[in-house]
Design a protein around this motif. Structure first.
Motif, short mmCIF file in Angstrom:
data_model
loop_
_atom_site.label_atom_id
_atom_site.label_comp_id
_atom_site.label_asym_id
_atom_site.label_seq_id
_atom_site.Cartn_x
_atom_site.Cartn_y
_atom_site.Cartn_z
N UNK A 65 85.09 56.38 61.27
CA UNK A 65 85.79 56.85 61.59
C UNK A 65 87.48 56.61 61.85
N UNK A 66 87.52 55.42 62.62
CA UNK A 66 88.34 54.88 63.43
C UNK A 66 88.81 53.80 62.70
N UNK A 67 89.92 53.69 62.54
CA UNK A 67 91.34 52.73 61.54
C UNK A 67 91.35 51.69 63.23
N UNK A 68 91.53 50.50 62.17
CA UNK A 68 91.20 49.69 63.25
C UNK A 68 92.94 48.96 63.89
N UNK A 69 93.82 48.79 62.65
CA UNK A 69 94.88 48.74 63.43
C UNK A 69 95.64 49.40 63.88
N UNK A 70 96.47 48.46 64.72
CA UNK A 70 97.65 49.26 65.70
C UNK A 70 96.37 49.09 67.47
N UNK A 71 94.71 48.69 66.65
CA UNK A 71 94.66 48.55 68.39
C UNK A 71 94.11 48.01 68.85
N UNK A 75 91.12 48.03 73.16
CA UNK A 75 90.09 48.88 72.62
C UNK A 75 89.27 48.70 71.05
N UNK A 76 89.58 47.77 71.06
CA UNK A 76 88.99 46.19 70.06
C UNK A 76 87.81 46.50 69.84
N UNK A 77 87.39 45.63 70.94
CA UNK A 77 86.54 45.08 71.59
C UNK A 77 85.49 45.94 72.56
N UNK A 78 86.08 47.87 72.55
CA UNK A 78 84.71 48.74 73.60
C UNK A 78 84.58 48.79 71.70
N UNK A 79 85.42 49.13 70.69
CA UNK A 79 84.86 49.18 69.59
C UNK A 79 84.18 48.41 68.47
N UNK A 80 83.75 47.37 69.10
CA UNK A 80 82.75 46.65 68.24
C UNK A 80 81.92 46.08 69.14
N UNK A 81 81.92 46.66 70.37
CA UNK A 81 80.79 46.48 71.47
C UNK A 81 79.37 48.16 71.12
#
Length: 218
Positions: A65-71, A75-81
């Protein structure tokens, strides 16, 4: 998880190479998708963009549910983790750590260094590590490429069980029709575009025949 018109270009001007060309593709929760295509078709680039390892040139990737564009990168590293699990052909275990430390959970293999484990055991540790955060999706890039046929089958059965018993979402890049047969569907890429999708009968013979026709047109 969804890719919407995802494009990835490398370089600029006359030297630019389009690795993905406006690919739109959804991955429903609790499904197993195999991604196939000729060499240079964009399989690994699709996986890397879908997993947030590379930023697409255009389009949108949504995970959990989270769009990666603009992260931002943090924040992108946390989402991947937290939302993504990775399983690679080379296992990518930390040689200085025990199996237990690699997974951060007590395992039957605890106390063994990865170098002391067989390829199949190392891949099981990698799978356990990928699952530790209960990710939204697991990405597997040729996960059986370094294994013998028996061990490959065991790893694929583990991936299949994650989908069937635990509702996990798995996206696997593979060149092997036998491996692809463990999936619920096969998506085929050519020249960076989504060109076909197979479901239902995913016999190695059917997949091989479709791949042969695709390669003959490339």
């Amino acid at each position: 998880m969804r890719l919407a018109a995802v494009t990835k270009r490398y370089g600029s001007g006359a030297q630019a190479v389009t690795a993905l060309d406006a690919v739109t593709l959804g991955f429903a929760a609790g499904t197993f998708t195999a991604v196939m295509g000729p060499s240079g078709s964009g399989k690994s680039t699709l996986l890397h963009c879908a997993a947030g390892l590379e930023r697409p040139t255009g389009g949108e990737v949504t995970i959990g549910g989270v769009a990666l564009t603009g992260l931002r990168e943090s924040a992108l590293a946390r989402l991947r983790r937290e939302q993504v699990g990775f399983v690679f052909q080379s296992f990518n275990l930390v040689a200085a750590l025990t199996a237990e430390q690699n997974v951060a959970l007590p395992l039957r293999l605890a106390g063994h260094r990865p170098v002391e484990l067989s390829g199949g055991q190392q891949q099981r540790v990698a799978l356990a590590r990928a699952l530790i955060t209960r990710p939204a999706v697991i990405f597997a890039d040729e996960p059986t490429g370094a294994l013998d046929s028996r061990t490959s089958r065991e790893v694929l059965e583990l991936l299949r069980a994650l989908v069937d018993r635990h509702g996990q979402t798995v996206v696997m890049v593979t060149h092997d029709p036998v491996c692809a047969g463990y999936a619920d569907r096969v998506v085929l890429l050519a020249d960076g575009r989504l060109v076909d999708e197979l479901a239902g009968d995913l016999s190695a013979q059917r997949i091989t025949a479709r791949m042969s026709r695709l390669e003959s047109t490339c």
